[in-house]
Design an enzyme around this catalytic site. Structure first.
Site, mmCIF file in Angstrom:
data_model
loop_
_atom_site.group_PDB
_atom_site.id
_atom_site.type_symbol
_atom_site.label_atom_id
_atom_site.label_comp_id
_atom_site.label_asym_id
_atom_site.label_seq_id
_atom_site.Cartn_x
_atom_site.Cartn_y
_atom_site.Cartn_z
ATOM 1 N N ASP A 16 0.549 -1.496 0.052
ATOM 2 C CA ASP A 16 0.084 -0.247 0.252
ATOM 3 C C ASP A 16 0.911 1.276 0.255
ATOM 4 O O ASP A 16 0.688 2.158 -0.306
ATOM 5 C CB ASP A 16 -0.968 0.063 0.889
ATOM 6 C CG ASP A 16 -1.940 -1.203 1.004
ATOM 7 O OD1 ASP A 16 -2.898 -1.865 0.372
ATOM 8 O OD2 ASP A 16 -2.443 -1.428 2.312
ATOM 9 N N ARG A 97 -1.297 0.996 16.450
ATOM 10 C CA ARG A 97 -1.462 2.348 16.263
ATOM 11 C C ARG A 97 -1.627 3.540 16.364
ATOM 12 O O ARG A 97 -0.978 4.463 16.115
ATOM 13 C CB ARG A 97 -2.667 2.392 15.217
ATOM 14 C CG ARG A 97 -3.151 1.487 14.077
ATOM 15 C CD ARG A 97 -2.067 0.697 13.040
ATOM 16 N NE ARG A 97 -2.154 0.654 12.323
ATOM 17 C CZ ARG A 97 -0.859 -0.710 12.024
ATOM 18 N NH1 ARG A 97 0.027 -0.393 12.163
ATOM 19 N NH2 ARG A 97 -1.107 -1.520 10.526
ATOM 20 N N ASP A 126 -8.034 0.304 10.643
ATOM 21 C CA ASP A 126 -6.926 1.118 11.265
ATOM 22 C C ASP A 126 -6.835 2.569 10.494
ATOM 23 O O ASP A 126 -6.464 3.361 10.874
ATOM 24 C CB ASP A 126 -5.584 0.569 10.483
ATOM 25 C CG ASP A 126 -4.935 -0.772 11.576
ATOM 26 O OD1 ASP A 126 -5.415 -0.595 11.920
ATOM 27 O OD2 ASP A 126 -4.199 -1.220 10.360
ATOM 28 N N SER A 178 -2.433 -9.613 3.516
ATOM 29 C CA SER A 178 -2.514 -8.712 4.047
ATOM 30 C C SER A 178 -1.886 -9.098 5.834
ATOM 31 O O SER A 178 -2.099 -9.625 6.224
ATOM 32 C CB SER A 178 -3.711 -8.157 4.206
ATOM 33 O OG SER A 178 -3.927 -6.762 5.111
#
Length: 407
Positions: A16, A97, A126, A178
């Site tokens: 990504d 995060r 996320d 992923s």
């Protein structure tokens, strides 16, 4: 489309974010892109990252070592709370995060950036976690989330774009799970795992350990020492919490510990299927919970279980930097004052088996609990207790009897 001169990107070097750098430069008038990678224990994933970021268009790359802070300020407080999302998920991605986003804001302010970008999809959790943390420290900072606006609609599209731009990738169409990795866990999503009917091919996907079937035929014993709810020693050797987690990952992984296959309820409303590897974390949670059974009184222990559910939701939902999470952490911290002692565990083919525990603050009294003869407990006391405790039941039954109600 509003234009920005300098954008700070949360960068991992994965599919990504590798694609996002040239995409941002294309769509924001060749803007400067500053990449920021947070080292929260990804290990070899950080190798060659600076060269790759610059080659794909970034002006520079910050690599921030945040492992100690991640463990001490995020992992340990969550573990002390006993927070587990939906009874299984040990929150490995969730609590990473907020610290990453906080550091990215610091770099954005330092660089005088006009905006912050991230590579989270519009279907995932996320995006919420990143953006809530950014709002907590830079409430007016514009946020760019390409997955919500760009023309690339799948990971295959991303791979096509990367090949067109000459971006080197470490995934293929067949292996583009992923993944998210840090010192606490590794998650796997996508491809064949999207169908809950498919059994995971553990031989193909596991990286932190082995399946229980391939674990040793002999058990492994270990001891963990805690002081006020913080792990301080492993097998009698004083270590930092980071060092303990790192070693537990190796020990647990070798014994097939910490594999979770679950369908979870995402914050955005959909269900998703994921496979998680959390070997060291699973051991640490188990040992800590066992020690609490010795050191916490009944009412505190039971109430803390309720707090754990809410704490897990707050972490999973990205609400780390909120008054409620801070208040719950204050409560949890108070409960940990006597959570000191040693726990011995036996690991065997994916199982964690208690093998003994001690604490100077134990509330367990063998003298009182014994089935043998004792001189400290008058068993006749229970009769009066039961009479009073059961009085509401008795009164209701007497009323029913008077009214002619029957079973």
């Amino acid at each position: 489309m509003k234009q920005y001169k300098k954008i700070v990107l949360a960068y991992s070097g994965g599919l990504d974010t590798s694609v996002i750098i040239p995409w941002l430069k294309e769509h924001y008038d060749d803007c400067e892109v500053v990449a920021v990678a947070a080292d929260v224990g990804q290990g070899t994933e950080l190798s060659g990252l600076e060269e790759k970021a610059v080659k794909t268009g970034a002006s520079k790359l910050y690599i921030l070592d945040m492992q100690e802070e991640f463990v001490n300020d995020y992992i340990i407080p969550t573990m002390q709370a006993g927070a587990v999302y939906e009874n299984k998920y040990l929150l490995g991605t969730s609590f990473a995060r907020p610290i990453i986003a906080k550091k990215i804001v610091e770099i954005a302010k330092k660089e005088g950036a006009d905006a912050i970008a991230h590579g989270c999809t519009g279907k995932g959790n996320d995006q919420v976690r990143f953006e809530l943390a950014i709002k907590a420290f830079a409430p007016n900072m514009p946020i760019i989330a390409p997955w919500r606006t760009w023309e690339l609609k799948s990971r295959d599209d991303e791979i096509d774009y990367a090949q067109k731009k000459g971006i080197p990738l470490n995934v293929s169409r067949e292996t583009s799970y992923s993944k998210d990795k840090n010192l606490w866990h590794l998650s796997h999503e996508g491809l064949d795992l999207e169908d809950p009917a498919n059994e995971p091919n553990y031989d193909a996907i596991l990286e932190m350990g082995v399946s229980p079937e391939k674990a040793p035929d002999q058990p492994t014993y270990l001891t963990l020492d805690f002081e006020k709810g913080v792990p301080v020693a492993l097998d009698g050797q004083k270590k930092t919490a980071l060092e303990i987690i790192t070693e537990l990952n190796q020990i647990g992984g070798a014994n097939g510990i910490g594999l979770i296959d679950m369908v979870e309820n995402r914050l955005v409303g959909m269900k998703s299927r994921g496979v998680y590897e959390t070997p060291g974390g699973t051991i640490l949670y188990t040992a800590h919970e066992l020690l609490e059974t010795l050191c916490l009184d009944r009412d505190t222990q039971h109430y803390k279980q309720q707090v754990a559910l809410k704490f897990a939701e707050l972490v999973y939902y990205g609400q780390w930097f909120t008054p409620l999470r801070e208040a719950l952490s204050a409560f949890v911290s108070t409960t940990q004052r006597t959570v000191t002692g040693q726990v011995k565990l036996k690991l065997y083919k994916g199982n964690i088996i208690p093998a003994g525990m001690t604490s100077p603050y134990t509330l367990y009294s063998e003298q009182i609990a014994t089935f043998g003869e004792d001189e400290v407990y008058d068993q006749m006391d229970s009769q009066g207790f039961i009479n009073l405790f059961g009085l509401p039941i008795k009164v209701k039954a007497m009323l029913d009897e008077a009214l002619g109600k029957s079973l």
